[in-house]
Scaffold this active site. Structure first.
Site, PDB file in Angstrom:
ATOM      1  N   GLY A  27       0.835  -1.207   0.000  1.00  0.00           N
ATOM      2  CA  GLY A  27       0.000   0.000   0.000  1.00  0.00           C
ATOM      3  C   GLY A  27       0.862   1.247   0.000  1.00  0.00           C
ATOM      4  N   ALA A  28       0.530   2.185  -0.898  1.00  0.00           N
ATOM      5  CA  ALA A  28       1.295   3.447  -0.977  1.00  0.00           C
ATOM      6  C   ALA A  28       0.385   4.633  -0.676  1.00  0.00           C
TER       7      ALA A  28
ATOM      8  N   TYR B  73      -0.821   7.096   2.872  1.00  0.00           N
ATOM      9  CA  TYR B  73      -0.019   7.900   3.809  1.00  0.00           C
ATOM     10  C   TYR B  73       0.955   7.022   4.593  1.00  0.00           C
TER      11      TYR B  73
ATOM     12  N   ASN C 205       1.650  -1.373  -4.775  1.00  0.00           N
ATOM     13  CA  ASN C 205       0.396  -0.610  -4.728  1.00  0.00           C
ATOM     14  C   ASN C 205      -0.418  -0.973  -5.953  1.00  0.00           C
ATOM     15  N   LYS C 206      -1.756  -0.966  -5.811  1.00  0.00           N
ATOM     16  CA  LYS C 206      -2.548  -1.470  -6.940  1.00  0.00           C
ATOM     17  C   LYS C 206      -2.575  -0.512  -8.123  1.00  0.00           C
TER      18      LYS C 206
ATOM     19  N   GLU D  61     -17.309  17.307   5.416  1.00  0.00           N
ATOM     20  CA  GLU D  61     -16.388  17.904   4.434  1.00  0.00           C
ATOM     21  C   GLU D  61     -16.953  17.775   3.013  1.00  0.00           C
TER      22      GLU D  61
ATOM     23  N   ASP E 277      -4.767   2.850   8.526  1.00  0.00           N
ATOM     24  CA  ASP E 277      -6.138   2.495   8.893  1.00  0.00           C
ATOM     25  C   ASP E 277      -6.345   1.018   9.188  1.00  0.00           C
TER      26      ASP E 277
ATOM     27  N   GLN F 274      -3.134  11.748   9.763  1.00  0.00           N
ATOM     28  CA  GLN F 274      -2.168  12.276  10.725  1.00  0.00           C
ATOM     29  C   GLN F 274      -1.481  11.139  11.495  1.00  0.00           C
TER      30      GLN F 274
HETATM   31  P1  FAD Z   1      -4.861   4.882   2.390  1.00  0.00           P
HETATM   32  O1  FAD Z   1      -4.620   6.321   2.334  1.00  0.00           O
HETATM   33  O2  FAD Z   1      -6.248   4.360   2.224  1.00  0.00           O
HETATM   34  O3  FAD Z   1      -3.910   4.182   1.310  1.00  0.00           O
HETATM   35  C1  FAD Z   1      -3.967   2.800   1.067  1.00  0.00           C
HETATM   36  C2  FAD Z   1      -3.200   2.513  -0.218  1.00  0.00           C
HETATM   37  O4  FAD Z   1      -3.198   1.106  -0.443  1.00  0.00           O
HETATM   38  C3  FAD Z   1      -3.847   3.139  -1.448  1.00  0.00           C
HETATM   39  O5  FAD Z   1      -2.855   3.654  -2.297  1.00  0.00           O
HETATM   40  C4  FAD Z   1      -4.572   1.971  -2.102  1.00  0.00           C
HETATM   41  O6  FAD Z   1      -4.703   2.108  -3.505  1.00  0.00           O
HETATM   42  C5  FAD Z   1      -3.639   0.814  -1.742  1.00  0.00           C
HETATM   43  N1  FAD Z   1      -4.320  -0.488  -1.705  1.00  0.00           N
HETATM   44  C6  FAD Z   1      -5.480  -0.787  -1.062  1.00  0.00           C
HETATM   45  N2  FAD Z   1      -5.776  -2.095  -1.223  1.00  0.00           N
HETATM   46  C7  FAD Z   1      -4.778  -2.609  -1.973  1.00  0.00           C
HETATM   47  C8  FAD Z   1      -4.505  -3.924  -2.483  1.00  0.00           C
HETATM   48  N3  FAD Z   1      -5.321  -4.947  -2.230  1.00  0.00           N
HETATM   49  N4  FAD Z   1      -3.389  -4.104  -3.208  1.00  0.00           N
HETATM   50  C9  FAD Z   1      -2.538  -3.075  -3.444  1.00  0.00           C
HETATM   51  N5  FAD Z   1      -2.739  -1.827  -3.024  1.00  0.00           N
HETATM   52  C10 FAD Z   1      -3.840  -1.602  -2.289  1.00  0.00           C
HETATM   53  N6  FAD Z   1      -7.409  12.170   7.966  1.00  0.00           N
HETATM   54  C11 FAD Z   1      -6.753  13.220   8.485  1.00  0.00           C
HETATM   55  O7  FAD Z   1      -5.848  13.044   9.313  1.00  0.00           O
HETATM   56  N7  FAD Z   1      -7.056  14.506   8.131  1.00  0.00           N
HETATM   57  C12 FAD Z   1      -8.002  14.783   7.203  1.00  0.00           C
HETATM   58  O8  FAD Z   1      -8.260  15.952   6.896  1.00  0.00           O
HETATM   59  C13 FAD Z   1      -8.703  13.695   6.615  1.00  0.00           C
HETATM   60  N8  FAD Z   1      -9.625  13.932   5.671  1.00  0.00           N
HETATM   61  C14 FAD Z   1     -10.267  12.877   5.070  1.00  0.00           C
HETATM   62  C15 FAD Z   1     -11.206  13.150   4.072  1.00  0.00           C
HETATM   63  C16 FAD Z   1     -11.883  12.111   3.466  1.00  0.00           C
HETATM   64  C17 FAD Z   1     -12.894  12.414   2.395  1.00  0.00           C
HETATM   65  C18 FAD Z   1     -11.627  10.768   3.870  1.00  0.00           C
HETATM   66  C19 FAD Z   1     -12.375   9.640   3.217  1.00  0.00           C
HETATM   67  C20 FAD Z   1     -10.689  10.486   4.850  1.00  0.00           C
HETATM   68  C21 FAD Z   1     -10.005  11.539   5.474  1.00  0.00           C
HETATM   69  N9  FAD Z   1      -9.034  11.313   6.457  1.00  0.00           N
HETATM   70  C22 FAD Z   1      -8.378  12.365   7.038  1.00  0.00           C
HETATM   71  C23 FAD Z   1      -8.687   9.932   6.854  1.00  0.00           C
HETATM   72  C24 FAD Z   1      -7.438   9.477   6.031  1.00  0.00           C
HETATM   73  O9  FAD Z   1      -7.652   9.690   4.671  1.00  0.00           O
HETATM   74  C25 FAD Z   1      -7.108   8.013   6.289  1.00  0.00           C
HETATM   75  O10 FAD Z   1      -7.010   7.798   7.662  1.00  0.00           O
HETATM   76  C26 FAD Z   1      -5.772   7.681   5.588  1.00  0.00           C
HETATM   77  O11 FAD Z   1      -5.936   7.780   4.195  1.00  0.00           O
HETATM   78  C27 FAD Z   1      -5.263   6.300   5.948  1.00  0.00           C
HETATM   79  O12 FAD Z   1      -3.998   6.148   5.378  1.00  0.00           O
HETATM   80  P2  FAD Z   1      -3.475   4.695   4.971  1.00  0.00           P
HETATM   81  O13 FAD Z   1      -2.067   4.851   4.505  1.00  0.00           O
HETATM   82  O14 FAD Z   1      -3.756   3.721   6.036  1.00  0.00           O
HETATM   83  O15 FAD Z   1      -4.370   4.230   3.746  1.00  0.00           O
HETATM   84  P1  NAD Z   2     -17.118   8.257  11.177  1.00  0.00           P
HETATM   85  O1  NAD Z   2     -17.263   6.855  11.620  1.00  0.00           O
HETATM   86  O2  NAD Z   2     -16.215   9.153  11.928  1.00  0.00           O
HETATM   87  O3  NAD Z   2     -18.556   8.956  11.117  1.00  0.00           O
HETATM   88  C1  NAD Z   2     -19.669   8.270  10.601  1.00  0.00           C
HETATM   89  C2  NAD Z   2     -20.962   8.945  11.039  1.00  0.00           C
HETATM   90  O4  NAD Z   2     -22.049   8.213  10.485  1.00  0.00           O
HETATM   91  C3  NAD Z   2     -21.162   8.958  12.551  1.00  0.00           C
HETATM   92  O5  NAD Z   2     -21.539  10.257  12.948  1.00  0.00           O
HETATM   93  C4  NAD Z   2     -22.285   7.930  12.781  1.00  0.00           C
HETATM   94  O6  NAD Z   2     -23.120   8.269  13.870  1.00  0.00           O
HETATM   95  C5  NAD Z   2     -23.048   8.006  11.469  1.00  0.00           C
HETATM   96  N1  NAD Z   2     -23.791   6.773  11.146  1.00  0.00           N
HETATM   97  C6  NAD Z   2     -23.358   5.490  11.288  1.00  0.00           C
HETATM   98  N2  NAD Z   2     -24.310   4.625  10.884  1.00  0.00           N
HETATM   99  C7  NAD Z   2     -25.353   5.374  10.461  1.00  0.00           C
HETATM  100  C8  NAD Z   2     -26.636   5.052   9.929  1.00  0.00           C
HETATM  101  N3  NAD Z   2     -27.025   3.787   9.713  1.00  0.00           N
HETATM  102  N4  NAD Z   2     -27.470   6.064   9.604  1.00  0.00           N
HETATM  103  C9  NAD Z   2     -27.091   7.359   9.791  1.00  0.00           C
HETATM  104  N5  NAD Z   2     -25.905   7.713  10.298  1.00  0.00           N
HETATM  105  C10 NAD Z   2     -25.030   6.740  10.621  1.00  0.00           C
HETATM  106  O7  NAD Z   2     -16.652   8.139   9.638  1.00  0.00           O
HETATM  107  P2  NAD Z   2     -15.966   9.230   8.676  1.00  0.00           P
HETATM  108  O8  NAD Z   2     -16.607  10.555   8.822  1.00  0.00           O
HETATM  109  O9  NAD Z   2     -15.931   8.585   7.327  1.00  0.00           O
HETATM  110  O10 NAD Z   2     -14.477   9.336   9.232  1.00  0.00           O
HETATM  111  C11 NAD Z   2     -13.596   8.218   9.151  1.00  0.00           C
HETATM  112  C12 NAD Z   2     -12.248   8.573   9.738  1.00  0.00           C
HETATM  113  O11 NAD Z   2     -11.587   9.541   8.927  1.00  0.00           O
HETATM  114  C13 NAD Z   2     -12.373   9.179  11.143  1.00  0.00           C
HETATM  115  O12 NAD Z   2     -11.328   8.741  11.924  1.00  0.00           O
HETATM  116  C14 NAD Z   2     -12.220  10.671  10.885  1.00  0.00           C
HETATM  117  O13 NAD Z   2     -11.661  11.351  11.986  1.00  0.00           O
HETATM  118  C15 NAD Z   2     -11.283  10.691   9.681  1.00  0.00           C
HETATM  119  N6  NAD Z   2     -11.531  11.915   8.894  1.00  0.00           N
HETATM  120  C16 NAD Z   2     -10.930  13.048   9.344  1.00  0.00           C
HETATM  121  C17 NAD Z   2     -11.160  14.236   8.650  1.00  0.00           C
HETATM  122  C18 NAD Z   2     -10.484  15.497   9.138  1.00  0.00           C
HETATM  123  O14 NAD Z   2      -9.645  15.427  10.030  1.00  0.00           O
HETATM  124  N7  NAD Z   2     -10.809  16.656   8.610  1.00  0.00           N
HETATM  125  C19 NAD Z   2     -11.999  14.253   7.524  1.00  0.00           C
HETATM  126  C20 NAD Z   2     -12.614  13.064   7.131  1.00  0.00           C
HETATM  127  C21 NAD Z   2     -12.376  11.893   7.835  1.00  0.00           C
END
Ligand code: FAD
Ligand code: NAD
Length: 403
Positions: free
Chosen positions: A10-11, A13, A37-38, A169, A299, A317
């Site tokens: 996985g590539a 964060y 990475n895929k 967001e 994650d 983070q």
């Molecule tokens: P990922 O970022 O999910 O990377 C996994 C990598 O593995 C990807 O490149 C993927 O293609 C690859 N992969 C997956 N499966 C396979 C496979 N089977 N074979 C090969 N490669 C594979 N967190 C914050 O701290 N601050 C934020 O502001 C924030 N904003 C977010 C906004 C959104 C919309 C979302 C959805 C999440 C946000 N998060 C934020 C959470 C954050 O994005 C995740 O916690 C973070 O991406 C996890 O990093 P990771 O390296 O574990 O995995």
């Molecule tokens: P989350 O699990 O944090 O929030 C999901 C929300 O969906 C909760 O409020 C929950 O009560 C609600 N929910 C669950 N089941 C439901 C149902 N059946 N019907 C209606 N509501 C329901 O998930 P997320 O927002 O995707 O965040 C995932 C992770 O990514 C978290 O750790 C978050 O902190 C992180 N993240 C961080 C940022 C940032 O720092 N700016 C931005 C996006 C995500």
């Protein structure tokens, strides 16, 4: 002498940060390092809500992984991981033959978690990778274009499931992009419905109430309807079925975005790790209990918060901080140093964007709002680029539109 072989899966964060740190700190002859990475590119998962709303294109959120790697130190394989045979110390890939390892770093990231709710997998979208985010943008656009000829209300009704950080967001970006779509398709803005359904009685459960109320006001002012204390029970062809106070209601909507939960990679369970929703509790040095050769970061890892004895929420983070500890520990193992470092999370805060010009959050314990918070959010995004790819990547992909 044979070099020890480190394989990173996985590539995102966690994985990419581990790779670039090892590349910086290790000599060519110390280890053979392989990153899998895929896709050929990394995507900024923290920008996916922008891709899903169409406020940025997917190419803006992606960059080629090879461009960051020194090929004399790291061999990159573009392939999908299918399984991990931990007893045999092998990884099974889709295209290539099996890969052997001495040390493995699992950083396969997150997937959408629908908690087995009927019909969601078939009828709802999720913001879980760059492909699924792009699909949402294209679908919404197509529905708006269809509305121009069919005039059915549900075509321009969008339901967002979950008012966690992802849901909020995404809503923030959506209210920005919808006005543009309305102009493009000549649709009155007030005809578009954006409904956010949240099971908890509040938005962003557990977060600072003052900041939450700021976010809700900002989004409501721009037309978002919140349905709180309302649970999504089923996804249907027409939209969703929700329940509030034991009363069921069907909301007709051509677009349902499920942003109500994430889990770690399903490979974790498939490979027989003791995972709960794709997350395994790791030791203090980020290794798997009973497997001294396997690190898990990002994650897929659950690191316990000693203050409440619950895992820290999965974020970019913490993933990047884990990667730094993981890379140090790998180097210690290879150099046969006695002690491995314990991972200690340094929580710098959380900033939640509300579109491109607004945000709110807590940074180093202080609440911030509005323009200041929005600038801070971009600084955080830029810092992450810098840590992974240095000044070159920052200049290429950074967010500098702060005025
Ligand atoms: P990922 O970022 O999910 O990377 C996994 C990598 O593995 C990807 O490149 C993927 O293609 C690859 N992969 C997956 N499966 C396979 C496979 N089977 N074979 C090969 N490669 C594979 N967190 C914050 O701290 N601050 C934020 O502001 C924030 N904003 C977010 C906004 C959104 C919309 C979302 C959805 C999440 C946000 N998060 C934020 C959470 C954050 O994005 C995740 O916690 C973070 O991406 C996890 O990093 P990771 O390296 O574990 O995995
Ligand atoms: P989350 O699990 O944090 O929030 C999901 C929300 O969906 C909760 O409020 C929950 O009560 C609600 N929910 C669950 N089941 C439901 C149902 N059946 N019907 C209606 N509501 C329901 O998930 P997320 O927002 O995707 O965040 C995932 C992770 O990514 C978290 O750790 C978050 O902190 C992180 N993240 C961080 C940022 C940032 O720092 N700016 C931005 C996006 C995500």
């Amino acid at each position: 002498m044979r070099k020890p072989k480190i394989v990173i899966l996985g590539a995102g964060y966690g994985g990419l940060m581990t790779a670039v740190r090892l590349q910086k700190k290790m000599k060519v002859n110390e280890a053979e390092i392989i990153l899998v990475n895929k896709d050929s590119y990394h995507y900024e998962a923290t920008w996916l809500h922008e891709v899903a709303a169409g406020t940025i294109g997917e190419e803006r959120a992606c960059f080629e992984i090879r461009h960051l790697l020194d090929s004399s130190k790291i061999h990159f394989i573009e392939d999908k991981v299918i399984d991990i045979k931990k007893e045999e110390k092998k990884v099974v890939l889709e295209k290539e033959a099996e890969l052997e390892y001495d040390y493995l770093v699992v950083a396969l990231g997150f997937e959408a978690e629908t908690f087995g709710i009927k019909g969601l997998r078939e009828h709802a979208f999720s913001i879980s990778n760059v492909h699924s985010a792009r699909l949402i943008r294209n679908h919404v656009k197509y529905m708006f274009s269809k509305y121009s000829s069919e005039q059915k209300e549900e075509l321009i009704t969008i339901v967002v499931g979950g008012a966690g950080f992802t849901g909020i967001e995404y809503l923030g970006e959506l209210v920005n992009s919808i006005s543009q779509l309305c102009r493009e398709y000549n649709i009155e803005r007030k005809k578009v419905r954006i409904i956010c359904v949240e099971a908890a009685p509040v938005v962003l459960p557990g977060f600072d109430t003052e900041l939450v109320s700021y976010a809700v006001k900002c989004l409501e002012k721009q037309g978002v309807e919140f349905r709180l204390g309302t649970v999504i029970k089923e996804g249907t062809e027409k939209g969703i079925i929700v329940v509030k106070d034991d009363k069921e209601e069907e909301i007709n909507a051509a677009t349902v975005v499920w942003a109500a939960g994430v889990r770690g990679s399903s490979i974790m369970e498939k490979a027989g790790f003791e995972a709960v929703r794709g997350r395994v509790i790791v030791n203090k040095d980020l290794r798997l209990p009973n497997y001294d050769d396997i690190f898990v970061v990002g994650d897929c890892a659950a690191v316990m918060n000693p203050e409440n004895n619950r895992p820290y929420p999965p974020t970019a983070q913490i993933s990047m901080q884990e990667a730094i500890t993981c890379s140090k520990n790998l180097i210690s193992l290879i150099r046969k140093e006695e002690k491995l470092e314990e991972f200690i999370f340094d929580n710098k805060g959380t900033v939640c964007s509300l579109g491109d010009r607004d945000a709110m959050g807590i940074v180093y314990g202080r609440n911030i709002y509005g323009w200041k918070a929005s600038v801070m959010k971009k600084v955080i995004d830029n810092r992450s680029l810098y840590l992974i790819g240095g000044p070159k990547l920052l200049l290429k992909k950074g967010k500098f539109n702060i005025m």
